[in-house]
Design a protein around this motif. Sequence first.
Motif, PDB file in Angstrom:
ATOM      1  N   HIS A 264       0.838  -1.298  -0.092  1.00 55.01           N
ATOM      2  CA  HIS A 264       0.121  -0.072  -0.002  1.00 55.01           C
ATOM      3  C   HIS A 264       0.925   1.336   0.021  1.00 55.01           C
ATOM      4  O   HIS A 264       0.775   1.936  -0.683  1.00 55.01           O
ATOM      5  CB  HIS A 264      -0.993   0.042   1.139  1.00 55.01           C
ATOM      6  N   HIS A 268       1.940   4.471  -2.815  1.00 51.54           N
ATOM      7  CA  HIS A 268       1.823   5.946  -2.482  1.00 51.54           C
ATOM      8  C   HIS A 268       3.007   6.409  -2.946  1.00 51.54           C
ATOM      9  O   HIS A 268       3.445   7.473  -3.811  1.00 51.54           O
ATOM     10  CB  HIS A 268       1.491   6.260  -1.071  1.00 51.54           C
ATOM     11  N   GLU A 294      -4.769   7.682  -2.834  1.00 49.16           N
ATOM     12  CA  GLU A 294      -5.268   6.439  -2.555  1.00 49.16           C
ATOM     13  C   GLU A 294      -5.692   5.474  -3.749  1.00 49.16           C
ATOM     14  O   GLU A 294      -5.519   4.283  -3.422  1.00 49.16           O
ATOM     15  CB  GLU A 294      -6.697   6.702  -1.604  1.00 49.16           C
ATOM     16  N   SER A 297      -2.288   3.677  -4.096  1.00 47.22           N
ATOM     17  CA  SER A 297      -1.863   2.480  -2.904  1.00 47.22           C
ATOM     18  C   SER A 297      -2.805   1.680  -3.075  1.00 47.22           C
ATOM     19  O   SER A 297      -2.342   0.123  -2.916  1.00 47.22           O
ATOM     20  CB  SER A 297      -2.106   3.430  -1.331  1.00 47.22           C
TER      21      SER A 297
HETATM   22 ZN    ZN Z   1      -3.138   5.133   1.821  1.00 44.37          ZN
END
Ligand code: ZN
Length: 509
Positions: A264, A268, A294, A297
């Motif tokens: 995740h 980013h 987001e 990610s």
């Molecule tokens: Zn995040």
Amino acid sequence: MHTAVDAMKSRLTQIDDLRRAASVLEWDQQTLMPAGGAVARGRQLATLRRLAHDLETTDETLRLVDAAGRETDGRDPGDPDRALYRVGARKVARARYVSSELVGELETHLSASYDAWTRARPAADFDAMRPYLERTVELSRRWAESFPDANHPADPAIAENDPGMDVAQVRALFADLRKELVPLVTEIGKAPAPDTSFLVKDYDVDAQLAFGREVVELLGYDFQRGRSDLTHHPFMTKFGNGDVRITTRVQKNDLTDALFSTIHECGHALYEQNIDASFDGTPLDNGTSSGVHESQSRLWENIVGRSHAFWEHMLPVARARFPEQLGDVSVDAFHRAINRVEPSLIRTDADEVTYNLHVMIRFDLATALLEGELSVKDLPEAWNARYQADLGVTAPSATDGVLQDVHWYVEKIGGLFQGYTLGNVMSAQFYDAACRADSSIPARIGTGDYAPLRRWLVDNLYRHGSVYDPNDLVQRATGEALSIAPFVRYLKRKFGNLYSLEFESPAGA
Ligand code: ZN
């Protein structure tokens, strides 16, 4: 020749330098700093932030930005100097709307509120937080009223994190999505649950860290321009184009916690590491919104990292490190286990299907608080009613209920949650567009080759940094306006297969 754009850029870089320096202090605070450093560190961070805010709101800064606006007037919106002016002018205008008294009042109040929350949450004591939250709602409303163009008290906070978006757009999108998700969760709930026991065996901590490092390096994270450290709540942070850091945490009896949170944060970081290097030190050197961030990610964590294809290549790699735990686990069994759907109380532990329902509950309750439609004293009851209606679960106490997330107790409320679900929605739309442009992408993932996907993302999203606002970026990259259809289609196909269920295709599928 020294132009007005150069002069603006130099001022915006000074402001950016102060904020990035604060980020270094924050990174240290959350990774290496001894507890004894807390008081001095809080003061140092406040000083740097105040200096940045003061510099951003001077008349001289406004004059520099205005001059650059005149110099770039009429240029294409995608022109980097024009985009820098637009983003810079917006930041300066926003900072100038809010009085420094209110900024100070918010900061003092929220730091006391956070401190109280760290005690109230384990004690399940919502009553202790009530006066804090009532004040937070009041200050958040006053903060929103500082913006002359807001239609709704949550609009300025949404615009701060997801520029160009507002309550009306988010609400319409979420209402449509909720209609699809609630029955999906119900249907999956009737199917037998997969075996997940091998994911919670004894997994050596150092071996997990080494595996996570290997995975993110394969995905394209550049350790020459980054590093990974341990923390409590993993995050990604950026100090400059050549220094984008990730953090992680490891649990001995859980293979997936460290692994997926590392992927995740890597998502980013891939975004930030691949922004055009010429934007370094300016406000363009950031992902464009919390939602688009987001989306990256979650794209790497879920659409790639929880796919069958990904584990066709990666399970043998994992087996080499954990032969005892994974020796007799098949790709099918592993894939089913890491995609188990289960309505639960805690947002951050939620699976791909139920996660967005947690987010919508928070979004709806926060907007109702700001509108005055819901009072803080009725919040726990409203919280429990929505959890029962949407997920069929009720928290035994406020600890895992209304007190579970730090967000409302440490920030002004209104713009904090929509980005998580916008990101999930966008992730499927971006991935669809990437596969339309290069149909070899899914098969290449199955061989451990992520370059074709990464290339599309760099070309269409990453390199642009903050040049385009999220709605424009989605339109440019996918040829369509933001839509829930690809995400709903993705969930129905994936979880229909995993749980042997037939789902009706959504409209436009
Ligand atoms: Zn995040």
